[in-house]
Design an enzyme around this catalytic site. Structure first.
Site, PDB file in Angstrom:
ATOM      1  CB  CYS A  16      43.013  41.321  44.977  1.00 30.19           C
ATOM      2  SG  CYS A  16      41.396  42.094  44.193  1.00 30.19           S
ATOM      3  NE  ARG A  24      35.021  36.742  44.162  1.00 27.19           N
ATOM      4  CZ  ARG A  24      34.941  36.931  42.762  1.00 27.19           C
ATOM      5  NH1 ARG A  24      34.197  36.085  42.270  1.00 27.19           N
ATOM      6  NH2 ARG A  24      35.489  38.056  42.414  1.00 27.19           N
ATOM      7  CG  HIS A  76      41.292  37.457  42.166  1.00 25.61           C
ATOM      8  ND1 HIS A  76      40.032  37.376  41.599  1.00 25.61           N
ATOM      9  CD2 HIS A  76      41.811  38.582  42.700  1.00 25.61           C
ATOM     10  CE1 HIS A  76      39.600  38.620  41.792  1.00 25.61           C
ATOM     11  NE2 HIS A  76      40.209  39.406  42.692  1.00 25.61           N
ATOM     12  CB  CYS A  97      41.082  40.849  39.187  1.00 19.35           C
ATOM     13  SG  CYS A  97      41.390  42.378  40.177  1.00 19.35           S
ATOM     14  CG  ASP A 146      37.388  39.126  44.991  1.00 15.96           C
ATOM     15  OD1 ASP A 146      37.057  38.238  45.698  1.00 15.96           O
ATOM     16  OD2 ASP A 146      37.137  39.483  43.775  1.00 15.96           O
TER      17      ASP A 146
END
Length: 212
Positions: free
Chosen positions: A44, A48, A100, A103, A46
């Site tokens: 992803c 993080r 994750h 999400c 993202d």
């Protein structure tokens, strides 16, 4: 982006480079000569979930493709180009699709709000929910249903990955290539192996659509 932050990240790059060279004067020279990573990571976007850090890998060890909600879409030429290069040129032996918990893309697909251009991308995730709606709708707790949907989405993407012509041709030619599905916990830093592992069509034939 503030001027201070922009300056900071440039300074951080200089410090990082100097530190690497101090530990190993030939570090960057070796890296510049080529790469032969054993792993392709489809994750992803993202911020993080940094692929290398999550698994403690060094530069040169992981080839990476990231998009919103770690999707494998057969019409996505970006993803397919990365996959083709990884499998046919770099000869990676493993491909991990890593989602994750928490999400945002998956969460958005559970609702009906109009967000913008991303709605077209989320449409694919909504299709995953539709295919698994009976099981997901049976989960009363919203957080538990959200977490289950994250896992189901990863499993579906691994299955779709196995069906691409790139992976199919690799297996047909006897190339060593295994596909895996993981979910990363933002609150723990630990990955969960979903035990969806394909190393050939004999594994794929066991199921056309994975349930959770």
């Amino acid at each position: 982006m503030s001027t201070d932050f922009y300056k900071k990240i440039l300074d951080n790059n200089r410090i990082w480079s100097e530190t690497k060279l101090k530990d190993d004067p030939e570090y960057f020279e070796r890296l510049s000569k080529g790469q032969s990573p054993p792993l392709l990571w489809i994750g992803c976007s993202d911020s993080r979930v940094p692929a290398n850090e999550v698994i403690g890998a060094q530069p040169g060890e992981v080839f990476v493709h990231r998009n919103i909600a770690n999707m494998v879409i057969h019409s996505d030429m970006n993803m397919l180009s990365v996959l083709d290069y990884a499998v046919n040129v770099l000869k990676v032996k493993h491909v991990i699709v890593c989602g994750h918990y928490g999400c945002g893309g998956v969460k958005a697909a559970m609702g009906s709000d109009h967000i913008g251009l991303i709605d077209n991308w989320i449409r694919h995730i909504k299709d995953v929910y539709r295919l698994n709606s009976q099981e997901l709708d049976a989960i009363e707790d919203e957080t538990a249903r959200f977490n289950a949907f994250v896992e189901v989405n990863v499993k579906e993407q691994v299955t779709d990955l196995a069906k691409t012509s790139i992976v199919q041709n690799a297996w047909r030619n006897g190339q060593e290539l295994c596909l895996h599905g993981w979910v990363y916990g933002l609150d723990t830093g630990i990955v969960k192996d979903l035990q969806v592992n394909f190393c050939g069509n004999e594994d794929l034939d066991k199921t056309d659509r994975l349930k959770f």
